[in-house]
Design an enzyme around this catalytic site. Structure first.
Site, PDB file in Angstrom:
ATOM      1  N   LYS A 208       0.812  -1.220   0.000  1.00 47.65           N
ATOM      2  CA  LYS A 208       0.000   0.000   0.000  1.00 47.65           C
ATOM      3  C   LYS A 208       0.843   1.267   0.000  1.00 47.65           C
ATOM      4  O   LYS A 208       2.035   1.257   0.313  1.00 47.65           O
ATOM      5  CB  LYS A 208      -0.984  -0.032   1.176  1.00 47.65           C
ATOM      6  CG  LYS A 208      -2.066  -1.091   0.953  1.00 47.65           C
ATOM      7  CD  LYS A 208      -3.208  -1.029   1.927  1.00 47.65           C
ATOM      8  CE  LYS A 208      -4.285  -2.037   1.518  1.00 47.65           C
ATOM      9  NZ  LYS A 208      -5.427  -2.067   2.467  1.00 47.65           N
ATOM     10  N   ARG A 250      -3.508 -10.225   5.015  1.00 43.25           N
ATOM     11  CA  ARG A 250      -3.908 -10.350   3.597  1.00 43.25           C
ATOM     12  C   ARG A 250      -2.793  -9.752   2.739  1.00 43.25           C
ATOM     13  O   ARG A 250      -2.489  -8.561   2.877  1.00 43.25           O
ATOM     14  CB  ARG A 250      -5.233  -9.608   3.391  1.00 43.25           C
ATOM     15  CG  ARG A 250      -5.789  -9.629   1.978  1.00 43.25           C
ATOM     16  CD  ARG A 250      -7.083  -8.818   1.923  1.00 43.25           C
ATOM     17  NE  ARG A 250      -7.661  -8.810   0.591  1.00 43.25           N
ATOM     18  CZ  ARG A 250      -7.329  -7.959  -0.372  1.00 43.25           C
ATOM     19  NH1 ARG A 250      -6.407  -7.017  -0.133  1.00 43.25           N
ATOM     20  NH2 ARG A 250      -7.915  -8.017  -1.557  1.00 43.25           N
TER      21      ARG A 250
END
Length: 269
Positions: A208, A250
């Protein structure tokens, strides 16, 4: 051992791997590779939730994900469906998915909670304050970890009121969703408040933007942060999340996170 969810994006526009696995055969092969590397669940999604992403019609979303889910389930792989759509969630469960992963926590589609309750699937509830197109406009907090925990508690209550048993619930603090830069680190430092809510906790930091921003800040010359560097940072944050007591992480790169978690669990005994 902290579980690892492997990400299977069947999309043309996901921020990291959009377009790589849009064809069914490639998506299935990728999922099976992640499973072999140690993923306990494969999270299949057909709509990008990257910042600024446009919505995808339900018919297109299902055309992307249902054949992939069917083949992975036929191969004996536990599957989660990553969707904002109640109709897609229901179709995915009929195809064999065991978990509905809704990053909006049931806010994007008013029919989601009822659909999950009827399906019998587990429900992963993400922290969310708006669709990708404008989510950063809602990134205003005084004490971000506490506010995220409070809003997740509200979503848990709504799910329970819809008939979803507490044992079927998972909460996700929504790293990167309506959270800018340092706010994500504040949430991660406050994971104990999320864990204290009671349901299993899922954390996704994989590749991210806030990781890239941190690494770029420390790069000589400010070079672009490579995917491999993001994966290393993901493995570190996943290991720290495991130490904080989360149930699952995840990730895109299962192998590096598997190794990081093995070290953490050896360290902690």
């Amino acid at each position: 051992m902290t579980a690892i969810w492997g990400i299977v994006n069947v999309t043309p526009d996901s921020f990291s791997d959009g377009g790589r696995y849009l064809e069914v055969d490639r998506a299935v092969a990728h999922g099976l590779r992640l499973r072999a590397e140690g993923a306990s669940v494969l999270d299949v999604g057909g709509e990008s939730t990257r910042p600024g992403a446009e919505r995808v019609g339900t018919e297109v979303e299902q055309q992307r994900v249902i054949p992939v889910i069917e083949q992975l389930v036929a191969a004996g792989v536990p599957v989660s469906i990553d969707t904002l759509s109640a109709a897609t969630a229901a179709a995915a469960v009929r195809a064999g998915a065991r978990i509905v992963n809704d990053v909006s926590g049931g806010l994007a589609d008013p029919d989601m909670r009822a659909a999950v309750a009827e399906s019998g699937a587990d429900f992963a509830i993400g922290h969310w304050r708006g669709f990708s197109a404008d989510m950063y406009a809602h990134a205003e907090y005084r004490r971000v970890a506490r506010e995220v925990a409070g809003e997740l508690q509200e979503r848990v209550g709504e799910a329970a009121a819809s008939g979803i048993a507490p044992s079927r619930l998972i909460v996700d603090p929504g790293i990167g969703f309506a959270k800018a830069g340092a706010q994500n680190w504040d949430v991660l430092r406050g994971l104990d408040e999320i864990v204290a809510l009671g349901p299993r906790v899922l954390v996704g930091t994989s590749r991210k933007r806030f990781l890239a921003e941190t690494l770029q800040h420390d790069s000589v010359g400010g070079d672009e942060v490579s995917e491999s560097r993001r994966d290393l940072a993901t493995a570190v944050t996943s290991a720290l999340a495991a130490r904080a007591g989360v149930w699952a992480v995840r990730v895109h790169d299962v192998a590096s996170t598997r190794d990081a978690l093995a070290v953490v669990h050896a360290w902690t005994g």
